[in-house]
Design a protein around this motif. Structure first.
Motif, PDB file in Angstrom:
ATOM      1  N   VAL A  54     -27.986  76.118  52.375  1.00  0.00           N
ATOM      2  CA  VAL A  54     -28.291  77.097  53.424  1.00  0.00           C
ATOM      3  C   VAL A  54     -27.235  76.978  54.511  1.00  0.00           C
ATOM      4  O   VAL A  54     -26.916  75.878  54.967  1.00  0.00           O
ATOM      5  N   VAL A  72     -25.900  78.662  58.353  1.00  0.00           N
ATOM      6  CA  VAL A  72     -26.251  79.472  59.526  1.00  0.00           C
ATOM      7  C   VAL A  72     -24.958  79.864  60.218  1.00  0.00           C
ATOM      8  O   VAL A  72     -24.151  79.000  60.585  1.00  0.00           O
ATOM      9  N   SER A 112     -28.461  83.800  58.595  1.00  0.00           N
ATOM     10  CA  SER A 112     -28.567  82.673  57.658  1.00  0.00           C
ATOM     11  C   SER A 112     -28.313  83.172  56.249  1.00  0.00           C
ATOM     12  O   SER A 112     -28.705  84.287  55.880  1.00  0.00           O
ATOM     13  N   GLU A 113     -27.647  82.358  55.468  1.00  0.00           N
ATOM     14  CA  GLU A 113     -27.364  82.688  54.076  1.00  0.00           C
ATOM     15  C   GLU A 113     -27.752  81.502  53.208  1.00  0.00           C
ATOM     16  O   GLU A 113     -27.422  80.350  53.523  1.00  0.00           O
ATOM     17  N   GLU A 118     -29.383  86.755  52.295  1.00  0.00           N
ATOM     18  CA  GLU A 118     -29.365  86.523  53.738  1.00  0.00           C
ATOM     19  C   GLU A 118     -30.772  86.678  54.293  1.00  0.00           C
ATOM     20  O   GLU A 118     -31.629  87.346  53.705  1.00  0.00           O
ATOM     21  N   GLY A 129     -33.402  83.706  59.284  1.00  0.00           N
ATOM     22  CA  GLY A 129     -33.448  82.275  59.543  1.00  0.00           C
ATOM     23  C   GLY A 129     -33.240  81.543  58.234  1.00  0.00           C
ATOM     24  O   GLY A 129     -33.290  82.155  57.157  1.00  0.00           O
ATOM     25  N   PRO A 130     -33.002  80.249  58.263  1.00  0.00           N
ATOM     26  CA  PRO A 130     -32.714  79.515  57.028  1.00  0.00           C
ATOM     27  C   PRO A 130     -33.853  79.557  56.014  1.00  0.00           C
ATOM     28  O   PRO A 130     -33.618  79.653  54.812  1.00  0.00           O
TER      29      PRO A 130
END
Length: 538
Positions: free
Chosen positions: A407, A409, A419-420, A437, A440-441
């Motif tokens: 993950v 950010v 986040s990806e 995406e 958030g994580p």
């Protein structure tokens, strides 16, 4: 005289801070209260509140009440004005209800300082208004505002107000603990004294209690035991300040503890449904620890309780939960013994009684995990997966095997934070890499996992992450604290909660997400032909 259950949720209950009913809401609440079987529903104050005026207008054609009588609330005529000329009294008649409730001052201090009139004029206001409305064919209830405080200050004058109302034709005079400061013994003593002074039969009196001493329900029961036969309350105890007497606790206590059938046959079992439905309309989360109707009302945590309940549920339940529409629950925590685990498993449809070794393993595993911060108390789905993993023929495999996840950010130049997540998993023998995406994580991780599983498990389209809670565990500190994550998922007409624990909040979330998808897919009937069990507690 007939016992009367009188609800004032739509008037006094609506004075709760932050609560505002629309007319449509009020109509819906009235229907629910009628389902409960109350005798009277106080709809509001026509003429003083435009919304209430509209409610009574619509109620004439839109409410078909089976049990309840609709009541319009108002005040006695104003000082120095003829009752026929008082617009508030006219509004009560225009509401078109067969019954009306009048608020009247029963405390001489309020008469002189708030109304700024004389003691005799206040008595005349009560007599005139009651007699006029009775002559117009209305049933009249008089709420004596500040009855108890007024009686303690000047018992003779408060007694005179009671006598004036009843002599003029009021059906009941309701003793109001408006400031909510009374205790049960004080209520009993005041009623006995008032009855002796006035010669009034206690059956002609009612009780309306505020909850400022947390004694509103107890005060109401004390009044009934002193002979009162009319009780007022609000759904879930809603009302100003700490609220009113909880109508549900009142009627359950009267019916189940005192043997008084105050509701029609079959209505008491509607309590939980009605309580929760009204809470939803009010946009207030149901109180899980509310007596009788709360989700935790019949929830048992201690292993000692569970051992006894296994023999006879009533050994640790004061009534059968089903009589009020509730259920008994066994909570699984570090306090759980074998009996708790067995009963909880049975509640979930799993039989550990015939598998003593599995029962021992599950009990030990629960205690071990709970010591490390896991909590199955609110995560039935994770607990069920754990139990099933120990049964010889009912353990669902994970729908995939994890190879790795990552993950990132990214804080971008324009201020956006994105986040990806990338997951590498094996699904039914196939290696899948998926990226997504999110805001958030955890959201990104959830999306990437769904992308990777979607082709093999189309059932995932029905699942939605409904709630996400993070808690720092007791005894943990700072950014290195151990965190517990609860994930609530909804889909396919049901919802379920799973748990994950780890020093890293993303890893804790991963455990909960994997359990959520595993449980949901299993319940949806998906074939779980995976090569691994993931890294969650099961």
């Amino acid at each position: 005289m007939t016992f009367q259950v009188y609800d004032t949720t739509l008037r006094d209950g609506a004075q709760r801070e932050g609560l505002s009913y629309s007319v449509v809401d009020k109509l819906a609440v009235a229907r629910l209260l009628d389902d409960l079987g109350v005798g009277f529903i106080e709809g509001g104050w026509p003429g003083a509140v435009p919304k209430d005026t509209e409610f009574f207008r619509r109620a004439r054609t839109e409410l078909a009440l089976r049990h309840a009588v609709l009541v319009a609330f108002g005040a006695t005529r104003k000082a120095g004005r003829a009752v026929e000329d008082d617009p508030q009294v006219r509004a009560l008649l225009d509401a078109g209800t067969s019954a009306v409730a009048l608020v009247a001052k029963a405390d001489l201090r309020h008469v002189e300082r708030a109304l700024r009139t004389t003691a005799e004029e206040n008595l005349a206001m009560v007599r005139d208004t009651v007699a006029y409305l009775v002559a117009q064919g209305r049933r009249v209830f008089v709420d004596g505002e500040h009855t108890f405080d007024g009686f303690r200050h000047d018992p003779g004058y408060t007694a005179a107000v009671v006598q004036a109302a009843l002599a003029a034709g009021a059906e009941r005079f309701v003793l109001c603990d408006t400031n909510g400061g009374m205790l049960p013994s004080q209520v009993t003593a005041a009623i006995e004294d008032l009855v002796a002074r006035t010669g009034t039969a206690p059956e002609r009196l009612g009780m309306h209690a505020q909850n400022d001493t947390a004694c509103a329900v107890a005060n109401t029961i004390a009044a009934v035991e002193a002979g009162v036969r009319h009780v007022q309350g609000t759904a879930n105890g809603y009302g100003e300040r700490p609220g009113n007497a909880d109508l549900f606790a009142i009627v359950a206590n009267l019916q189940l503890k005192l043997g008084m059938p105050v509701l029609p046959e079959g209505c008491l079992e509607q309590m939980v449904r009605v309580s929760h439905a009204i809470a939803e309309i009010a946009n207030i989360a149901p109180d899980t620890h509310q007596a009788y109707v709360g989700a935790a009302s019949f929830a048992h945590k201690a292993g000692l309780h569970a051992s006894a309940i296994k023999v006879d549920p009533l050994l640790y339940n004061h009534v059968d939960p089903a009589v009020v529409g509730n259920d008994m629950r066994i909570l699984v925590t570090e306090m759980a013994g074998r009996a708790s685990i067995e009963l909880k498993s049975r509640e979930l449809g799993l039989d550990l009684a015939g598998h003593p070794d599995a029962l021992s393993r599950v009990t030990g595993r629960v205690k071990e995990l709970e010591a490390g911060g896991w909590s199955f108390e609110a995560a039935d789905a994770s607990f069920e997966l754990l139990v099933r993993s120990e049964l010889p023929d009912a353990a669902p495999a994970r729908p995939f095997a994890l190879e790795s996840y990552r993950v990132l950010v990214e804080h971008r130049e324009d201020g956006a934070v994105v986040s990806e997540a990338t997951v590498k998993i094996r699904v039914r023998g196939e290696r899948v890499i998926a990226t997504a995406e999110g805001n958030g994580p955890v959201n990104a991780l959830d999306e990437a996992l769904r992308v990777g599983l979607a082709r093999h498990y189309p059932e995932l389209r029905e699942f939605e992450l409904a709630d996400y809670k993070v808690r720092i565990l007791e005894g943990s500190h700072g950014t290195g604290a151990v965190t517990r994550v609860l994930v609530e998922t909804a889909g396919a007409g049901r919802d379920w909660t799973t748990v994950g624990v780890h020093p890293n909040v993303v890893e804790a979330s991963w455990h909960a997400l994997v359990d959520a998808l595993t449980y949901g897919l299993d319940k949806a009937g998906a074939a779980l032909n995976a090569s691994g069990r993931g890294r969650g507690p099961a």
